[in-house]
Design an enzyme around this catalytic site. Structure first.
Site, PDB file in Angstrom:
ATOM      1  CB  CYS A   1      -6.102  -2.290   1.338  1.00  0.00           C
ATOM      2  SG  CYS A   1      -5.365  -3.954   1.371  1.00  0.00           S
TER       3      CYS A   1
ATOM      4  CG  MET B   1       1.432  -3.115   3.151  1.00  0.00           C
ATOM      5  SD  MET B   1       3.175  -3.217   3.650  1.00  0.00           S
ATOM      6  CE  MET B   1       3.597  -1.482   3.716  1.00  0.00           C
TER       7      MET B   1
END
Length: 398
Positions: free
Chosen positions: A104, A317
Site C-alpha cells: 500500500c 492508490m
C-alpha cells in the site's frame, strides 16, 4: 456457558495518504499471529470486522472500502541497511480473505512515523529537528522505500500546510522514494512481463483492448478510457453504481493477471483481489472532481481512474501512482501517449479527488526498460492509539 474475554492488543489507527489502517508492532501480536498463516489472517479479519455480508464493518475497525480495510505489521528490520520491516495486509470486506500480494503506497507514508514513535528506529539516527530518513523494507514485495519524515522537538511533526487531494485537512509533508520499484518477482521478472509496451488483450465477453501491462509499484493493467466508453473524468458513482461495469473490469483484471503471469487461470483471480490493479487513462480535459472543485485541462498532463478491490478508488492508490509515473516516463506506453508522448521525469495526473504529481527515473539497459526510483509526497497522522479489542478465539489467541 462461559464466554471468553476480549483480547487487548496494542495498536495505532493511522491515516497514511488517502488510506487508513490499523498498525501493530509484530511483538505485540498474540504469539500465534506473529507468524504468517491462518491465525494471523483470522486475527486481522476480526480486527477489521470481516467478512461482513452487510458491507459496513460495523463490528470492527474497517471502513468498508478498499482504502480503509487495511492492517500493517512492523518490526525492526531483518534486512541489512534497513530500519524497519513493513508488512501490509489488504482485508477483504465481504470474504474471509487477507491479500498479502502487494504493497500500500499510501500507508507507506505512515510507516516511518510509526516506527520512530514506537522505538523501532535507532535513536541515534533520528534528529531532534529536521528530517529523519527511514529505510523501509517492504516485505510483501521485497522492495526498499525511503521515507523522509519531518521532526520537531524530538517528535514526529504531523501538522503542516501540505495539501493532498483526497484528504480534507493539511498536514506535514512526507516524501517517499520507491527504489527500483519494478517487481522482478512477478510475471517472469520484467517490468513489462510480456515484453511489450502495449499489448492486445482479449477478454471474453468484453472484447479486444489495447493495454499496457506493467509491474512497477504494483502490477497494473492500463487501458484507454475511450476504448471502454469513458472520458477519464468519471467519479465513483459512474462506475461503482454500475454492476455491469464492475463485472467488466473484474474480467479485464482476471485476464490481465493471466497475461502478466501473476496467475495461471482466471479462476484464481478471486484469491488475488489486491493485484493487479486496473486503470484507464485519457488526455487532459476540463472537469470537476468529487469535492466540486474545477480542474482545467492545463492543470494536468493526463487523467487516470483506477480500481482497487473491485471498486473505483476515490483518489489514487500510492502504488498505482508509482506505476503511472513509471509508465508515463517511458515513450510508447498508453500512459505516456495519454500525457502527450515524449520523454518526461515527472507527471501530474488528475484523479477523482483532484491531482497528484509523481516523478520517475526510467532508462533502457540492453533493450530492457528499468526504473531506478519513483518519488512522491504524502502525509500521515495518528488518529487514535492505545489498544484494539477482539473477542478471544482459539484461532489466534493461543
Amino acid at each position: 456457558m462461559p464466554h471468553a474475554p476480549q483480547l487487548r492488543i496494542p495498536a495505532t489507527y493511522m491515516r497514511g495518504g488517502t488510506s487508513k489502517g490499523v498498525f501493530f508492532r509484530l511483538q505485540d501480536l498474540p504469539v500465534a499471529a506473529q507468524v504468517p498463516g491462518a491465525a494471523r489472517d483470522a486475527l486481522l479479519m476480526r480486527v477489521i470486522g470481516s467478512p461482513d455480508p452487510y458491507g459496513k464493518h460495523t463490528d470492527g475497525m474497517g471502513g468498508a472500502t478498499s482504502s480503509t480495510s487495511k492492517c500493517v505489521i512492523l518490526c525492526t528490520s531483518s534486512v541489512a541497511d534497513h530500519d524497519v520491516d513493513y508488512l501490509y495486509g489488504q482485508v477483504s470486506i465481504d470474504q474471509a480473505f487477507v491479500d498479502w500480494s502487494g504493497n500500500c503506497g499510501n500507508l507507506s507514508s505512515a510507516v516511518g512515523p510509526f516506527a520512530i514513535a514506537h522505538g523501532l528506529i535507532d535513536p541515534a539516527r533520528v534528529p531532534r529537528d529536521g528530517i529523519a530518513t527511514v529505510r523501509i523494507w517492504q516485505a510483501n514485495i521485497g522492495k526498499t522505500i525511503v521515507a523522509h519524515v519531518p521532526m520537531a522537538n524530538g517528535q514526529v511533526q504531523e501538522s503542516g500546510d501540505f495539501e493532498l487531494d483526497g484528504v480534507t485537512f493539511p498536514a506535514a509533508e512526507i516524501q517517499l522514494e520507491f527504489l527500483d520499484p519494478a517487481d522482478e518477482g512477478e510475471g517472469g521478472g520484467a517490468m513489462f512481463p510480456t515484453g511489450n509496451l502495449v499489448d492486445t488483450l482479449e477478454v471474453p465477453g468484453v472484447g479486444t483492448l489495447q493495454a499496457t501491462l506493467i509491474n512497477a509499484g504494483i502490477p497494473t493493467v492500463f487501458l484507454n478510457a475511450a476504448d471502454l466508453g469513458y472520458t477519464g473524468a468519471e467519479l465513483q458513482g459512474a462506475i461503482n453504481d454500475d454492476k455491469a461495469a464492475l463485472a467488466k473490469f473484474e474480467a479485464i483484471r482476471a485476464y490481465g493477471a493471466v497475461r502478466m503471469g501473476l496467475i495461471a487461470d482466471v479462476a484464481q483471480a478471486a484469491t488475488r483481489q489486491h493485484t493487479p490493479k486496473v486503470a484507464f487513462v485519457a488526455p487532459p480535459q476540463d472537469h470537476v472532481v468529487s469535492s466540486g472543485k474545477a480542474i482545467a485541462a492545463g492543470d494536468v498532463d493526463l487523467l487516470v481512474r483506477a480500481l482497487s478491490m473491485g471498486k473505483l478508488h476515490h483518489a489514487m492508490m500510492g502504488t498505482a501512482a508509482v506505476a503511472i509515473g513509471t509508465a508515463a516516463a517511458i515513450p510508447g506506453t498508453l500512459v505516456n501517449q495519454a500525457a502527450g508522448g515524449g520523454a518526461r521525469e515527472a507527471v501530474r495526473f488528475g484523479h477523482p479527488s483532484g491531482t497528484l504529481r509523481v516523478g520517475a527515473q526510467a532508462r533502457q539497459v540492453n533493450g530492457e526498460w528499468t526504473v531506478t526510483k519513483a518519488v512522491m509526497s504524502r502525509s500521515a497522522r495518528v488518529l487514535m492509539e492505545g489498544a484494539v479489542r477482539v473477542p478471544a478465539d482459539p484461532a489466534y489467541a493461543e
